[in-house]
Design an enzyme around this catalytic site. Structure first.
Site, PDB file in Angstrom:
ATOM      1  N   SER A 242       0.800  -1.209  -0.073  1.00 35.32           N
ATOM      2  CA  SER A 242      -0.054   0.053  -0.057  1.00 35.32           C
ATOM      3  C   SER A 242       0.835   1.216   0.040  1.00 35.32           C
ATOM      4  CB  SER A 242      -0.922   0.096   1.407  1.00 35.32           C
ATOM      5  OG  SER A 242      -1.881   0.842   1.359  1.00 35.32           O
TER       6      SER A 242
ATOM      7  N   GLN B 290       1.417   6.263  -7.031  1.00 37.89           N
ATOM      8  CA  GLN B 290       0.158   6.741  -6.637  1.00 37.89           C
ATOM      9  C   GLN B 290       0.396   8.420  -6.830  1.00 37.89           C
ATOM     10  OE1 GLN B 290      -1.371   7.626  -2.534  1.00 37.89           O
ATOM     11  NE2 GLN B 290      -2.780   6.190  -2.773  1.00 37.89           N
TER      12      GLN B 290
ATOM     13  N   TYR C 298      -7.957  14.301   0.821  1.00 41.48           N
ATOM     14  CA  TYR C 298      -7.293  15.081   0.084  1.00 41.48           C
ATOM     15  C   TYR C 298      -7.984  15.519  -1.010  1.00 41.48           C
ATOM     16  CZ  TYR C 298      -3.661  13.113   2.906  1.00 41.48           C
ATOM     17  OH  TYR C 298      -2.925  12.705   3.949  1.00 41.48           O
TER      18      TYR C 298
ATOM     19  N   ARG D 136      -7.747   4.991  -5.697  1.00 40.22           N
ATOM     20  CA  ARG D 136      -7.887   4.939  -4.220  1.00 40.22           C
ATOM     21  C   ARG D 136      -9.210   5.703  -3.866  1.00 40.22           C
ATOM     22  NH1 ARG D 136      -4.114   3.844   0.777  1.00 40.22           N
ATOM     23  NH2 ARG D 136      -4.319   1.785   0.099  1.00 40.22           N
TER      24      ARG D 136
ATOM     25  N   GLY E   4      -0.108  -2.528   4.444  1.00 35.39           N
ATOM     26  CA  GLY E   4       0.753  -1.068   4.833  1.00 35.39           C
ATOM     27  C   GLY E   4       1.575  -1.310   6.203  1.00 35.39           C
ATOM     28  N   ARG E   5       1.042  -1.092   7.301  1.00 33.57           N
ATOM     29  CA  ARG E   5       1.929  -1.303   8.399  1.00 33.57           C
ATOM     30  C   ARG E   5       2.437  -2.467   8.684  1.00 33.57           C
ATOM     31  NH1 ARG E   5      -2.283   2.174   9.471  1.00 33.57           N
ATOM     32  NH2 ARG E   5      -1.924   4.329  10.691  1.00 33.57           N
TER      33      ARG E   5
END
Length: 377
Positions: A34, A116, A198, A246, A346-347
């Protein structure tokens, strides 16, 4: 990468390590990285927004770790589109040359390089998270922020300049130009960042978009910017390569029937997915939140998977699920149950860059590491 033929006796090859083809591009597995901002580029000077050794080592490690698709962190299409002064950008030749090195490294390790592209809108010009993440004033290296409406993101944040229709078209052109640079730099997948509050997400949601012109009010008007950017990126991206989008599937605000000012909803996401698919978007990367600072979100394991599952079931559009996916069996179950076509980590990949190789072992496939790492098998 991963040898899915080399499974243990009696085991079914794991779907997590089945290749997936979008348009003519085959991604070797469905465990993807991600986008995660590192806030580590130079904040000013000739190297503003330019990837460097930190980014090279960070991304290459995850590619060597077996992720099938690596998506770079949110990369700003213009200087004012950065979330922080330390973000990556792709609006000049120096940045483009550095990104070409990244795409080469990722390909060398067997991963598909993806980028991205985004614009932070009213959430731009903030500090790095580990320094509090508050607004950075122009006098301290920040800049004036923009948005669909003159509504600050939160208390203490600046009121954004409301973009004119001419300025909106400049943003659309910036996305197209950045996509062209990404293609020349060797990227094979482009993702449009329409999530997390965003700029694109700000236009989508009635929580942040109070316009009364062609870009506000009705659902059709609020999604207009997203579709125009999708068309602009698709126009410069090759027909045989995929473009992803996304989205935040919900703002996590109270949803009162008939009151559109409550925010973006899961119903809206399904409607948007159908439109995006018709405009050439190949997969919806389904996240949530980020547009309302005090929305109540309880991030339990797989908490966003139902949003992806619903889009896939109601539209037939390929989707990727993200959010608290940490266990190989959990990831496999998401795929085998038909909730998603891929999972984004991700994490978990920050904690364990070699998670895909570990997952392959746990699921009965054989990791095929780089020859230099063969002693580890």
């Amino acid at each position: 990468m991963i040898d899915v033929q080399a499974v243990l006796p009696g085991e079914v090859p794991p779907v997590l390590f089945d290749p997936i083809t979008l348009r003519s591009l085959t991604i070797p597995n469905r465990a993807w990285m991600s986008p995660m901002c590192m806030y580590s580029a130079a904040p000013a000077g000739p190297d503003t927004g330019v990837p460097h050794d930190w980014h090279y080592s960070h991304l290459a490690a995850r590619a060597a770790g077996g992720a099938g698709l690596i998506l770079t962190e949110a990369t700003a299409v213009s200087a004012e589109g950065r979330i922080t002064p330390w973000d990556l950008g792709l609006w000049n030749d120096r940045q483009e040359r550095a990104f070409a090195h990244i795409s080469h490294l990722l390909t060398l390790h067997g991963a598909v390089p993806g980028i991205q592209l985004g614009h932070a809108g009213r959430k731009a010009s903030t500090d790095r998270p580990w320094r509090g993440g508050g607004p950075v004033a122009p006098a301290d290296g920040g800049w004036p922020v923009t948005g669909p409406s003159p509504l600050a993101f939160d208390d203490g944040h600046p009121v954004p300049h409301e973009l004119t229709t001419e300025e909106i078209q400049r943003v659309v052109a910036d996305f197209a130009a950045a996509a062209g640079r990404a293609l020349r730099a060797g990227f094979r997948v482009a993702e449009i960042h329409g999530a997390h509050g965003y700029l694109i997400g700000e236009f989508l949601s009635p929580h942040s978009n109070h316009r009364t012109d062609a870009y506000g009010g009705s659902f059709a008007n609020r999604i207009r910017l997203a579709l125009q950017i999708a068309d602009a990126v698709r126009a410069v991206w090759p027909d045989d390569l995929p473009v992803l989008f996304r989205v935040s599937a919900t703002d996590w605000l109270t949803e009162n029937p008939g009151d559109e000012r409550d925010g973006w909803t899961a119903d809206d996401t399904v409607r948007l997915a159908k439109e995006l698919h018709a405009h050439g978007i190949d997969l919806l990367d389904t996240s949530s939140g980020g547009n309302a600072p005090r929305a109540r979100i309880v991030p339990t394991p797989g908490y966003q998977v139902p949003f992806a599952a619903r889009v896939r079931a109601e539209t037939g559009m390929p989707v990727a699920a993200v959010g608290k996916i940490t266990d190989p069996r959990q990831a496999e179950d998401i795929l085998t149950s038909g909730h998603a076509d891929a999972v984004l980590l991700g994490r978990e990949l920050l904690r364990d860059p070699y998670w895909p190789h570990r997952a392959a072992r746990e699921l009965g496939a054989r990791p095929t590491w780089p020859d230099q790492y063969a002693y580890a098998l």
